[in-house]
Design a protein around this motif. Structure first.
Motif, PDB file in Angstrom:
ATOM      1  N   SER A 103       2.093  14.369  11.757  1.00  9.79           N
ATOM      2  CA  SER A 103       3.287  13.694  11.250  1.00  9.79           C
ATOM      3  C   SER A 103       4.539  14.530  11.497  1.00  9.79           C
ATOM      4  O   SER A 103       4.498  15.762  11.451  1.00  9.79           O
ATOM      5  CB  SER A 103       3.157  13.438   9.748  1.00  9.79           C
ATOM      6  OG  SER A 103       2.049  12.601   9.490  1.00  9.79           O
ATOM      7  N   LYS A 238       9.021   8.033   5.855  1.00  7.81           N
ATOM      8  CA  LYS A 238       8.283   8.389   7.067  1.00  7.81           C
ATOM      9  C   LYS A 238       8.521   7.285   8.070  1.00  7.81           C
ATOM     10  O   LYS A 238       9.191   6.291   7.783  1.00  7.81           O
ATOM     11  CB  LYS A 238       6.786   8.558   6.777  1.00  7.81           C
ATOM     12  CG  LYS A 238       6.060   7.284   6.374  1.00  7.81           C
ATOM     13  CD  LYS A 238       4.570   7.546   6.186  1.00  7.81           C
ATOM     14  CE  LYS A 238       3.803   6.242   5.990  1.00  7.81           C
ATOM     15  NZ  LYS A 238       2.364   6.454   5.897  1.00  7.81           N
ATOM     16  N   ASP A 242       3.555   4.187  11.145  1.00 10.42           N
ATOM     17  CA  ASP A 242       2.778   5.410  11.399  1.00 10.42           C
ATOM     18  C   ASP A 242       1.280   5.132  11.340  1.00 10.42           C
ATOM     19  O   ASP A 242       0.513   5.626  12.174  1.00 10.42           O
ATOM     20  CB  ASP A 242       3.136   6.494  10.375  1.00 10.42           C
ATOM     21  CG  ASP A 242       4.406   7.247  10.747  1.00 10.42           C
ATOM     22  OD1 ASP A 242       4.984   6.950  11.813  1.00 10.42           O
ATOM     23  OD2 ASP A 242       4.824   8.125   9.960  1.00 10.42           O
ATOM     24  N   ASP A 246      -1.309   5.676  14.387  1.00 12.38           N
ATOM     25  CA  ASP A 246      -2.394   6.645  14.176  1.00 12.38           C
ATOM     26  C   ASP A 246      -3.778   6.001  14.250  1.00 12.38           C
ATOM     27  O   ASP A 246      -4.787   6.700  14.144  1.00 12.38           O
ATOM     28  CB  ASP A 246      -2.244   7.332  12.812  1.00 12.38           C
ATOM     29  CG  ASP A 246      -1.050   8.270  12.760  1.00 12.38           C
ATOM     30  OD1 ASP A 246      -0.562   8.671  13.832  1.00 12.38           O
ATOM     31  OD2 ASP A 246      -0.595   8.593  11.644  1.00 12.38           O
TER      32      ASP A 246
END
Length: 337
Positions: A103, A238, A242, A246
């Motif tokens: 991250s 964030k 994500d 991922d």
């Protein structure tokens, strides 16, 4: 004259304000412990730890420890060190998570691993785990030590389980709930359970507060899963999508895959396998999640666990602490809207 809809009071959306106000004075004590125990003669340790600890997190888990103590009328201060231990465990897992996930953003800031590198992040995470265990031992309760050490082991198991499920399209809902019960809900449950131990409130209170924390943790994670596909970076702290990039099999994806057409399933196999992760692929994924009601149904499941958390408080008397804990469960779900 009968009241019109405009005369009715407008209920504010749930927030953590009541919880924060309830524990404000105790939180000062917890923050003092955190600041003291993150110090080290090795300058990089407080520098890196402070980057994350001072990074704008809600401190929800230690607040739950304090609020649970307030619910029971506990007058002492033992829970200050234990709430700090809970926060150190949480911070250590975040440092390790960001390394595992690669991250770059956490709470709207660059992650520690991006600034100082993976080795430093892992080692400072280990330092914080060690500090947490020092605080537990200083408390002197073997039962508290057993609860928090077991939670730490369960969290690690959950993280490994999630890692092995990553990019595996066959991950089903039961397996996913098992993962988040371990990696997220276990610490919520332990944070709540240690207060009735310290307050000597009895097994029924321990079981009730553990159930509250566990269900709250699951609701919190499920709403996070929705936010990742249905919000913006300002909300999440964030990058949007994500989880998608991922290859994480979160509940919205599991539901959309199960309900999709053959073409949809081909897309999800490619996406979770890492072959379709561009912005236009993310946009298509979000459309599919909405068309199959996967986001709405994930939120409905979050509401169910939120209601279970609130129901677990039934044995406790009404008051500011119970109201704050109830609103915290409502907030866990409402923030995904």
């Amino acid at each position: 004259m009968s009241a019109t809809i405009h005369d009715l009071p407008v209920r504010k959306p749930p927030s953590l304000e009541a919880l924060m106000a309830l524990v404000a004075s105790d939180m000062n004590g917890v923050n003092a412990v955190i600041l003291d125990r993150m110090q080290s003669k090795v300058a990089l340790i407080p520098e890196l730890a402070g980057h994350l600890i001072a990074g704008g997190g809600k401190r929800m888990r230690p607040m739950l420890t304090l609020a649970s103590a307030a619910l029971l009328g506990y007058p002492g201060t033992r829970h200050h060190k234990l709430a700090a231990a809970v926060e150190f465990i949480h911070t250590a897992t975040l440092l390790h998570d960001d390394v595992v996930d690669g991250s770059g953003m956490r709470r709207g800031k660059r992650t520690a691993n991006l600034i100082w590198g993976n080795p430093a992040s892992v080692l400072v995470g280990d330092f914080l785990f060690s500090r947490a265990f020092e605080l537990m031992v200083e408390d002197g309760s073997l039962k508290v030590l057993r609860i928090l050490s077991h939670a730490s082991a369960v969290i690690a198991e959950g993280e490994v389980d999630q890692l092995t499920a990553q990019r595996r399209i066959e991950t089903d809902e039961d397996h996913y709930l098992q993962i988040i019960s371990a990696k997220t809900a276990a610490l919520f449950a332990a944070a709540c359970r240690i207060s009735p131990v310290v307050a000597e409130a009895g097994e029924d209170a321990e079981q009730a507060l553990e159930a509250y924390g566990r269900n709250l943790g699951i609701a919190f994670q499920l709403s996070d899963d929705v936010i990742d596909y249905d919000s913006d970076a300002a909300t999440m702290g964030k990058g949007v999508g994500d989880d998608f990039r991922d290859g994480k099999m979160t509940l919205p994806v599991i539901l959309a895959y199960a309900r999709g057409s053959d073409d949809d399933r081909d897309f999800w196999r490619d996406a979770i396998g890492g072959k379709r992760v561009d912005d236009e692929d993310l946009a298509l994924a979000i459309r599919m999640l909405r068309q199959t009601d996967a986001l709405a149904d994930t939120l409905e499941r979050a509401r169910l666990y939120g209601r279970r958390a609130i129901d677990a408080l039934a044995m406790f008397p009404a008051g500011k602490a119970k109201a704050a804990l109830t609103e915290a469960a409502e907030f866990a779900v409402a923030r995904a809207f």
